[in-house]
Every structure is written in C-alpha cells, then in structure tokens.
Design a protein around this motif. Structure first.
Motif, PDB file in Angstrom:
ATOM      1  N   THR A   1      29.465  -9.477 -26.009  1.00  0.00           N
ATOM      2  CA  THR A   1      28.826  -9.490 -24.691  1.00  0.00           C
ATOM      3  C   THR A   1      27.814  -8.362 -24.549  1.00  0.00           C
ATOM      4  O   THR A   1      26.925  -8.435 -23.709  1.00  0.00           O
ATOM      5  N   GLU A   2      27.953  -7.320 -25.359  1.00  0.00           N
ATOM      6  CA  GLU A   2      26.996  -6.220 -25.377  1.00  0.00           C
ATOM      7  C   GLU A   2      26.996  -5.600 -26.760  1.00  0.00           C
ATOM      8  O   GLU A   2      27.928  -5.797 -27.537  1.00  0.00           O
ATOM      9  N   GLY A   3      25.938  -4.883 -27.060  1.00  0.00           N
ATOM     10  CA  GLY A   3      25.824  -4.237 -28.363  1.00  0.00           C
ATOM     11  C   GLY A   3      25.253  -2.846 -28.214  1.00  0.00           C
ATOM     12  O   GLY A   3      24.600  -2.523 -27.217  1.00  0.00           O
ATOM     13  N   LYS A   4      25.515  -2.027 -29.210  1.00  0.00           N
ATOM     14  CA  LYS A   4      25.022  -0.648 -29.225  1.00  0.00           C
ATOM     15  C   LYS A   4      23.933  -0.536 -30.284  1.00  0.00           C
ATOM     16  O   LYS A   4      24.092  -1.031 -31.405  1.00  0.00           O
ATOM     17  N   ILE A   5      22.824   0.091 -29.919  1.00  0.00           N
ATOM     18  CA  ILE A   5      21.753   0.338 -30.884  1.00  0.00           C
ATOM     19  C   ILE A   5      22.201   1.519 -31.738  1.00  0.00           C
ATOM     20  O   ILE A   5      22.336   2.634 -31.240  1.00  0.00           O
TER      21      ILE A   5
ATOM     22  N   VAL B   1      19.333  -1.587 -36.232  1.00  0.00           N
ATOM     23  CA  VAL B   1      20.733  -1.796 -36.605  1.00  0.00           C
ATOM     24  C   VAL B   1      21.527  -1.832 -35.305  1.00  0.00           C
ATOM     25  O   VAL B   1      21.437  -0.911 -34.484  1.00  0.00           O
ATOM     26  N   VAL B   2      22.286  -2.924 -35.109  1.00  0.00           N
ATOM     27  CA  VAL B   2      23.062  -3.120 -33.887  1.00  0.00           C
ATOM     28  C   VAL B   2      24.548  -3.133 -34.235  1.00  0.00           C
ATOM     29  O   VAL B   2      24.957  -3.782 -35.197  1.00  0.00           O
TER      30      VAL B   2
ATOM     31  N   ALA C   1      12.767  -0.236 -25.795  1.00  0.00           N
ATOM     32  CA  ALA C   1      13.327  -0.191 -24.442  1.00  0.00           C
ATOM     33  C   ALA C   1      14.750   0.367 -24.412  1.00  0.00           C
ATOM     34  O   ALA C   1      15.183   0.876 -23.386  1.00  0.00           O
ATOM     35  N   VAL C   2      15.477   0.255 -25.518  1.00  0.00           N
ATOM     36  CA  VAL C   2      16.845   0.759 -25.607  1.00  0.00           C
ATOM     37  C   VAL C   2      16.899   1.716 -26.793  1.00  0.00           C
ATOM     38  O   VAL C   2      16.713   1.307 -27.938  1.00  0.00           O
ATOM     39  N   ALA C   3      17.142   2.985 -26.516  1.00  0.00           N
ATOM     40  CA  ALA C   3      17.098   4.030 -27.547  1.00  0.00           C
ATOM     41  C   ALA C   3      18.360   4.030 -28.411  1.00  0.00           C
ATOM     42  O   ALA C   3      19.366   3.395 -28.075  1.00  0.00           O
ATOM     43  N   ASP C   4      18.313   4.764 -29.510  1.00  0.00           N
ATOM     44  CA  ASP C   4      19.472   4.936 -30.387  1.00  0.00           C
ATOM     45  C   ASP C   4      20.674   5.404 -29.578  1.00  0.00           C
ATOM     46  O   ASP C   4      20.563   6.289 -28.728  1.00  0.00           O
ATOM     47  N   GLY C   5      21.827   4.800 -29.845  1.00  0.00           N
ATOM     48  CA  GLY C   5      23.065   5.205 -29.190  1.00  0.00           C
ATOM     49  C   GLY C   5      23.323   4.549 -27.847  1.00  0.00           C
ATOM     50  O   GLY C   5      24.419   4.663 -27.302  1.00  0.00           O
TER      51      GLY C   5
ATOM     52  N   ILE D   1      15.353  -5.386 -25.711  1.00  0.00           N
ATOM     53  CA  ILE D   1      15.593  -4.101 -26.373  1.00  0.00           C
ATOM     54  C   ILE D   1      14.289  -3.486 -26.890  1.00  0.00           C
ATOM     55  O   ILE D   1      14.231  -2.285 -27.130  1.00  0.00           O
ATOM     56  N   CYS D   2      13.260  -4.308 -27.046  1.00  0.00           N
ATOM     57  CA  CYS D   2      11.946  -3.795 -27.445  1.00  0.00           C
ATOM     58  C   CYS D   2      10.875  -4.837 -27.137  1.00  0.00           C
ATOM     59  O   CYS D   2      11.181  -5.978 -26.792  1.00  0.00           O
TER      60      CYS D   2
END
Length: 146
Positions: A64-68, A87-88, A109-113, A122-123
């Motif tokens: 449902t969600e992921g971390k960069i 890398v997700v 748009a979504v930074a590392d971590g 996300i970009c």
C-alpha cells in the motif's frame, strides 16, 4: 416422394433443389451503388514533448506504500527507457524501479528515506531539457495541493 437429409428438418422434398432454397439468402440481383470515397484533408502533425509523472508502483499485491531507499539518478540527468532510476522498499523486498520513458529526471518529489503511497507521484520526467522548468512548476503545484 423421394427425400434427402437436411440439417434443420432432417428431410427435404426432392422436388425442391438446395440451390433454390439458398437463393433467399443471396439477396437481390440489383447491384449496389458504389460508395462515395471520402478523403481526409491533410493535417499538420506537430510532436509536442511532455512532462510525465512517475508514480509509486505496487511491487506486490499487498503493498500500500513504499519507501524510497535511494535514487540511482539525480535531478537533471538523462534517463533511458528500461533504465533503473530508483530503489524502492516494499513490504517484501527492495527492488529497482525502471523508467518507461526517455528524457530527463526533472524533479524528485519523494526524497531518499521518505514514504509514498502506491499511485502517488514520486518524480517528474521531462522529454526535453527545455521542459525541466515546466516539470518543476507542475511538482510545485502538486505539492501545494493545487
């Protein structure tokens, strides 16, 4: 009276030929009028470059969600279709995510971590260097909620 086999009734009286029965399905003997040819008017085709949003992918059926984890490319760098750009981390594993477009990684748009929900941008990828500013404006408008 002599009879022959038929698929629908099982028997056809021999007095009626098969060709006379089929004639009802052939239509009339009147020739159809030729249809009028329609020609398209020449149009100018202008290719317009685009800015595309890249969304957080669903890497598993339960995600449902992921971390960069990390970006493999930086803002302003050229990217090619099929190239891994980020890398997700999903609920199951870390995976490289490839781009489906050629162009330039204009805005991250979504930074590392950071976390992002599946389907969130996300970009932004610009087809040409000239559209990087347009991509930055789109990202700013999206982050401000309008």
């Amino acid at each position: 009276m002599m009879m022959t086999a038929s698929a629908s009734t099982g028997l056809i009286p021999c007095g009626k030929s098969v060709s006379s029965r089929r004639s009802a399905f052939r239509g009339g003997t009147r020739a159809l009028a030729p249809s009028r040819a329609v020609r398209a008017t020449p149009r100018s085709v202008a290719a317009r470059a685009e800015v595309r949003e890249i969304f957080m992918p669903a890497l598993s059926s339960t995600m449902t969600e992921g971390k960069i984890v990390s970006w493999l490319k930086g803002e302003g760098e050229a990217i090619s279709k099929g190239e891994a750009v980020v890398v997700v981390e999903s609920d199951k594993a870390d995976m490289d995510v490839e781009t489906f477009h050629d162009g330039y990684l204009a805005v991250i748009a979504v930074a590392d971590g950071e976390m992002a929900t599946v389907g969130a941008p996300i970009c932004y990828v610009a087809e040409t260097e000239a559209e990087i500013e347009e991509a930055k404006a789109m990202a700013a408008a999206a982050s401000s909620g309008g």
